[in-house]
Design an enzyme around this catalytic site. Structure first.
Site, PDB file in Angstrom:
ATOM      1  CB  SER A 108      -0.953  -0.032   1.201  1.00 43.86           C
ATOM      2  OG  SER A 108      -1.868   1.023   1.140  1.00 43.86           O
ATOM      3  CG  ASP A 243      -3.183   3.603  -1.694  1.00 46.72           C
ATOM      4  OD1 ASP A 243      -3.870   3.463  -2.719  1.00 46.72           O
ATOM      5  OD2 ASP A 243      -3.233   2.808  -0.742  1.00 46.72           O
ATOM      6  CG  ASP A 245      -3.122  -1.016  -2.491  1.00 41.65           C
ATOM      7  OD1 ASP A 245      -3.018   0.110  -1.978  1.00 41.65           O
ATOM      8  OD2 ASP A 245      -3.867  -1.904  -2.029  1.00 41.65           O
TER       9      ASP A 245
END
Length: 475
Positions: A108, A243, A245
């Site tokens: 992430s 972000d 992902d």
């Protein structure tokens, strides 16, 4: 033969608020295989499946981790569906439609020297109970000695684009200039075609060959200035980013001002006529203050806790959703958008809230900043201290919980009355004037987070400075 529980324990990898996270060197091929075997064997008694899907983000370590997971899947005699680099919600959505489990290789927003794994059952994101089942599984497997060559399918990417472009008129965004801050986002190759399919003119901004750890809850001063500069230079109506992902949105209005994720979520839920919400305790109190929802439940921080509330809400309400302070929007029920059905997607998603905000601005013929200003003016200012020892974070939090008034005095806010103290997740102190100070160590990285909410941004910024000055002295 190796045993999954032993390999996982030796790796030192832990589950955070959403997924298993750790240093890249901890995610050896055998550690990835151990998690994969433990996950799949722990759900085999509940679901029948012959295929498992995998996708990855743009981190340098992600391809090899994906291959290790794929090898473990093959060891179980199962087929691998590999979607390459796509957003987490694209993988989750496709897997739910195919009724198969999936694994997303991503860390992430955390730095590139770390990575992680997210697990989805055929019916959606795993629960905290599922996490414990993975950690406790004692599945035996052969050590990984070679990694398979994987062929990328574009099925998940195409279906994700179709999910959203099918909801809106193809000319909805005609005349709009939309900038896409691409950096290293897993969805950067999908977003331009998506917005262009709805009539927008798209300007690509700052694609990076190196991984950029964008945190939508703690936007850097540099990124704040970039948005203002881009908005002015390219005459943009909207800036979209995510972000790493692609499950947390970062959007800016016509002035290049980034919106808080929970404010974006609020506007999305309102535009969708959502009846009931489940949101983490860290979200802005404007959600209740706007009086646009029949019910709001507050949860611990993390998508599993938000999702856990959906079942009870669906017993009383027809339309249910949730979102987090980071902007990730979770659709808990099938619903209608422009008279067209959209299926539930109970995992964080970045695209839906962005498109619903643009749609609301078009329908109401009002600029985005005007829609934001029509809400109760409650300002949240948040940031994190990175590389802050977890043990120190826990010790400071424990002391503050035991005596909140003493903690306030230490940071320079003595003689201020406290209205409420909430320890749902970390320590959330509400002061007599309505200001909120929320402290919380990160669940998956050595970071200490602080959220301040106030009626004006200056007050929020000042209080955050006081907290951070105290923390830095005690680092």
């Amino acid at each position: 033969m190796l045993v999954s529980k032993e390999v996982i324990k030796e790796s030192g990898i832990l589950f955070g608020t959403s997924g298993a996270r750790g240093l890249v060197e901890q995610f050896t091929a055998n550690a990835c295989a151990a998690f994969t075997h433990a996950f799949l064997t722990s759900i085999q008694s509940q679901f029948a499946f012959q295929q498992v899907a995998i996708a990855i983000d743009n981190r340098p370590s992600s391809p090899a981790m994906g291959q290790a997971c794929a090898k473990a899947i093959e060891q179980l005699g199962l087929e691998v569906a590999y979607y390459g680099v796509v957003p987490t919600p694209a993988l989750a959505y496709m897997s739910m439609q195919d009724n198969i489990p999936c694994i997303m290789v991503t860390g992430s927003h955390i730095p590139f020297d770390r990575n992680g794994l997210k697990f989805y059952r055929p019916d959606g994101e795993i629960s905290k109970a599922d996490e414990q089942a993975i950690l406790n599984a004692t599945t035996e497997f052969e050590a990984i000695t070679d990694l398979p060559v994987l062929t990328v399918s574009d099925k998940a990417a195409n279906q994700y684009i179709k999910r959203y472009t099918s909801l809106f008129d193809s000319q909805m965004l005609t005349g709009k200039r939309i900038g896409i801050y691409e950096h290293s986002s897993a969805g950067r190759d999908l977003y331009a075609p998506m917005f262009e399919a709805l009539g927008a003119e798209v300007i690509a901004l700052e694609r990076s060959d190196k991984f950029v750890p964008i945190d939508t809850e703690a936007v850097s001063d540099a990124d704040k200035q970039k948005a203002k500069n881009w908005s002015k230079e390219y005459n943009l109506d909207f800036i979209f980013s995510t972000d790493g992902d692609g499950d947390r949105p970062l959007v800016a209005d016509e002035n290049g001002d980034w919106l808080r994720g929970d404010i974006l979520g609020l506007l999305c839920a309102d535009a969708m006529n959502i009846e009931a919400l489940a949101v983490p305790v860290s979200c802005n109190t404007a959600i209740e203050g706007c009086e646009r929802f029949n019910h709001v439940t507050r949860t611990k921080i993390g998508s599993p806790y938000v999702i856990a509330e959906f079942d009870s809400l669906l017993k009383q309400y027809n339309s249910v959703a949730g979102f987090e302070a980071n902007g990730g929007f979770l659709l808990g029920s099938h619903t209608l958008v422009n008279g067209k059905a959209i299926k539930a997607l109970p995992t964080r998603d970045a695209v839906l809230p962005a498109l619903m905000l643009l749609s609301a601005a078009v329908i109401k013929e009002r600029p985005i900043y005007n829609l934001v200003n029509a809400l109760p003016q409650r300002f949240t200012y948040s940031d994190r201290i990175q590389n802050f020892a977890t043990e120190k974070s826990i010790a400071i939090l424990k002391e503050a919980i035991e005596n909140p008034a003493k903690f306030l005095s230490k940071i320079g806010l003595g003689n201020i009355d406290i209205t409420t103290v909430d320890i749902t997740d970390g320590l959330r102190i509400t002061l007599f004037n309505g200001d909120v100070i929320h402290l919380r160590p990160s669940g998956n990285a050595p970071e200490f987070r602080c959220y301040i909410e106030s009626n004006n941004i200056e007050s929020a910024q000042n209080k955050l400075c006081l907290v951070f000055n105290f923390l830095m002295k005690n680092e």
